[in-house]
Write an enzyme that holds these catalytic residues in place. Structure first.
Site, PDB file in Angstrom:
ATOM      1  CG  HIS A  22      -1.946   1.087   1.231  1.00  0.00           C
ATOM      2  ND1 HIS A  22      -3.184   0.937   1.809  1.00  0.00           N
ATOM      3  CD2 HIS A  22      -1.934   2.350   0.754  1.00  0.00           C
ATOM      4  CE1 HIS A  22      -3.874   2.049   1.686  1.00  0.00           C
ATOM      5  NE2 HIS A  22      -3.129   2.930   1.044  1.00  0.00           N
ATOM      6  CG  HIS A  24      -1.598   6.283  -2.605  1.00  0.00           C
ATOM      7  ND1 HIS A  24      -2.714   6.191  -3.419  1.00  0.00           N
ATOM      8  CD2 HIS A  24      -1.972   5.811  -1.397  1.00  0.00           C
ATOM      9  CE1 HIS A  24      -3.728   5.686  -2.712  1.00  0.00           C
ATOM     10  NE2 HIS A  24      -3.299   5.445  -1.480  1.00  0.00           N
ATOM     11  N   GLY A 176     -10.016   7.581  -2.243  1.00  0.00           N
ATOM     12  CA  GLY A 176     -10.827   8.735  -1.878  1.00  0.00           C
ATOM     13  C   GLY A 176     -11.559   8.506  -0.575  1.00  0.00           C
ATOM     14  CG  HIS A 203      -7.988   3.114  -0.134  1.00  0.00           C
ATOM     15  ND1 HIS A 203      -7.592   2.831  -1.422  1.00  0.00           N
ATOM     16  CD2 HIS A 203      -6.941   3.785   0.429  1.00  0.00           C
ATOM     17  CE1 HIS A 203      -6.366   3.297  -1.623  1.00  0.00           C
ATOM     18  NE2 HIS A 203      -5.950   3.875  -0.526  1.00  0.00           N
ATOM     19  CD  GLU A 206      -7.687   6.204   5.717  1.00  0.00           C
ATOM     20  OE1 GLU A 206      -6.663   6.841   5.976  1.00  0.00           O
ATOM     21  OE2 GLU A 206      -8.180   6.119   4.575  1.00  0.00           O
TER      22      GLU A 206
END
Length: 347
Positions: A22, A24, A176, A203, A206
């Site tokens: 994970h 970005h 997002g 995702h 969270e």
């Protein structure tokens, strides 16, 4: 963390192999690289000097993170730019012992600016081979669909991801803010991705609760959950995650930076480990959140994580397939002895 502490953290964690699932890639671009790319591409930055840009990177809040993110993506234009982003992070991560990465990028940011999909995907996938040749790190890619964009506008991302499956795209994510759009709106896109041979790695869990993890599994067919730590709020969900051996990609510093966890001492990682859930440890957006793989592993070990178990969870959670699994098993075996990559890794 002071410089001496960072050095000690690096010395402590670099000797053992790591899997990061994970990160970005845009969020891994360091200020010096961004500054150089801006000059090359003739893009005006909000500051004039590299020291000013380094200060601009200092995290203040989530809105500021978005500002830095937008500046970074606005500077990337060409296939060589995208290739460099992959290679640069592979080189950084290799210094901390990384042997396998699943990198995330956000095609919607570029397609909306008129950058051709072929330029974008060829650049990122070319970076896979260059990263291997220059660093020895195996890289695969899992581009994100953006919840903040209408689902239909992301159809091209899914189709291009399928088209580049043989070039190293192995999954599709959903990024997002989790509450910005309902998960069910993206179900058809993820069904298409799975039909095209790509894993679903959204995702969830969270900034929204355990419900979002449940939806990611039931509606999107998630093979792995990015974040997912809110699953601890639902014992039945925890039991299902254990039964199905679904890996959670935990990003401790990121969770603090985005204020979904108040401070590291309050992070639920120890509870996840206590429950026996398979977890990986990740940086998420290391350049923007002021972290690196050494810091994340140092915290994880202080929270009770065992490096071998983290590696086993990475072998279990990777979505690149049997060939990569076998290669990672061999790496693990050379370091620790036999690594269990079955559906129920030891914890």
């Amino acid at each position: 963390m002071a410089a001496d502490d960072r050095a000690r953290a690096h010395d402590d964690v670099a000797p053992y192999p790591k899997i990061e699932l994970h990160v970005h890639l845009e969020g891994a671009v360091r200020p010096a690289t961004l500054f150089a790319l801006a000059r090359k591409n003739g893009v005006a930055l909000p500051v004039d000097t590299l020291p000013e840009l380094e200060r601009f990177y200092d995290f203040r809040d989530f809105d500021h993170f978005i500002d830095v993110w937008n500046v970074t993506t606005d500077v990337l234009f060409t296939a060589p730019d995208f290739r460099q982003v992959v290679v640069d992070y592979a080189r950084e991560a290799s210094g901390f012992g990384a042997v396998y990465l699943e990198g995330i990028f956000s095609p919607g940011q570029y397609l909306s600016r008129g950058i051709e999909a072929r330029e974008l995907f060829e650049g990122f996938t070319d970076g896979i081979q260059d990263a291997w040749e220059q660093t020895g790190v195996i890289v695969r890619l899992t581009p994100d669909i953006d919840r903040n964009r209408p689902p239909e506008s992301s159809r091209a991302i899914v189709e291009e991801s399928i088209r580049f499956r043989d070039r190293g795209v192995v999954g599709v994510g959903l990024g997002g803010r989790e509450r910005s759009a309902p998960t069910h709106a993206f179900a058809e896109l993820f069904a298409r991705a799975r039909d095209g041979g790509l894993a679903a790695v959204p995702h969830a869990g969270e900034d929204d609760g355990a419900r979002s993890v449940r939806e990611a599994i039931d509606l999107l067919g998630a093979a792995r959950i990015r974040h997912g730590f809110r699953a601890v709020e639902d014992p039945a969900l925890v039991a299902e995650l254990l039964d199905r051996a679904i890996v959670l990609d935990v990003c401790p510093t990121s969770n603090v930076r985005t204020r979904v966890v108040p401070h590291l001492e309050a992070h639920p990682l120890p509870r996840l480990l206590e429950l026996g859930l398979p977890v990986t440890i990740n940086t998420d957006d290391p350049a923007m959140f002021g972290t690196d793989l050494a810091r994340e592993h140092a915290f994880a070990r202080s929270a009770g994580a065992d490096p071998r178990r983290l590696f086993e969870a990475g072998v279990l959670g990777q979505v690149a397939g049997d060939e990569v699994r076998t290669r990672l098993q061999r790496i693990g075996e050379s370091h620790w002895g036999r690594v269990d990559a079955g559906r129920e890794p030891a914890v």
